[in-house]
Motif scaffolding. Structure first.
Motif: not given
Length: 309
Positions: A12-18, A213-217
């Motif tokens: 539900s957080g900023f990074i999590g949604v993306h 950041v999402i690409e890095a994950m």
């Protein structure tokens, strides 16, 4: 590549949604573990398996979670907001929860990618880039608890042979941040042509755009799957920008009068540090990742999205 079964905490957080949006776009089967009070995007409800959980102890998790899960993306944390300083909750979420999740991954044969934070590092005495071997925070609750959780999870993973990656994320920004954070507060005020009260803006940080950041994950997960073992990496740009520079770039992107930026109108927070900039060298050399979006480009993209909302 075939779709994976993925579990995401902190969705539900900023990074999590993306992250969840990206996982869904690539055809993965996604389960999110969230508090019953969490507000999740409505469009997920027929595409995501949602598990409501208010007991994040290992016992509570075992009652709710079952294999098959191939990857756990652990993003949940407590204490990001400066006024969230309940020590028991901080230990439960930032230390005990990642330890429990790694133990479950060991049983499932799953791997885990954990979101750490630049707050885990002690403020350097000079302006050197922070590396993964830099001294960790010992005097502040949030940074210390996140560092302890990452160290504990890494140790359990190492002992059990569980594939594990800890990513220490530097100052992530983009559309979708909580309203109290710098970017949305600036956009909201400047859109109304109101004066925005902010600190002096002398803090120097390493701003990383959310898409990078999402690409890095995702790259970290692929590396974890293919290479195994454990690793800790910074997700950083290595580029230093002050909060003042960031705010001025937002004003420029919005064609707003820079005099509306009320620098010094509010005090620095106790947790603010003068310099926290990370070295991306280890992550770049091992995965070939580097940020593709510079600060001004990222701010323009985020502002455009926020102004359309």
């Amino acid at each position: 590549m075939r779709p994976a079964n993925v579990l995401v905490t902190g969705a539900s957080g900023f990074i999590g949604v993306h992250l969840v949006d990206r996982l869904l776009s690539e055809g993965n089967r996604v389960t999110v573990l969230a508090r019953s009070s969490s507000a999740l995007p409505k469009e997920w409800h027929d595409r995501v398996n949602i598990i409501a959980c208010d007991d994040f102890s290992e016992r509570g998790l075992r009652l709710l979670l079952r294999a098959p899960v191939e990857t756990v993306f652990h993003l949940a944390a407590y204490g990001v907001r400066p006024n969230y300083r309940d020590i028991d909750e901080m230990i439960a979420i930032n230390v005990a929860l990642p330890a429990a999740l790694v133990r479950l991954c060991a049983e499932w044969g799953a791997r885990m990618v954990m979101a750490g934070t630049f707050s885990e590092y002690r403020s350097p005495s000079n302006r050197d880039l922070l590396t993964e071997d830099s001294p960790l925070e010992q005097g502040k609750l949030y940074g210390s608890s996140k560092a302890a959780g990452g160290l504990m999870a890494s140790a359990i993973a190492n002992g059990s042979g569980t594939r594990f990656r800890l990513l220490r994320l530097f100052k992530v920004y983009g559309a979708g941040e909580a309203s109290h954070r710098l970017l949305p507060a600036l956009v909201t005020g400047l859109a109304k042509r109101e004066r925005v009260a902010i600190s002096a803006g002398t803090q120097v940080l390493d701003f990383v755009y959310i898409d990078d950041v999402i690409e890095a994950m995702l790259r970290a997960d692929t590396h974890c799957r293919d290479k195994g073992g454990i690793a800790t990496w910074n997700v950083a740009t290595g580029r230093a920008h002050s909060v003042r520079e960031f705010a001025e770039s937002v004003a420029t992107a919005m064609n707003a009068d820079p005099s509306l930026l009320g620098f010094g109108a509010i005090d620095m927070r106790k947790d603010d540090e003068p310099w926290l900039v990370g070295s991306p060298d280890r992550f770049r050399s091992e995965l070939g990742w580097q940020p593709s979006i510079g600060l001004e480009e990222g701010i323009r993209a985020a502002v455009a999205t926020l102004c359309r909302a």
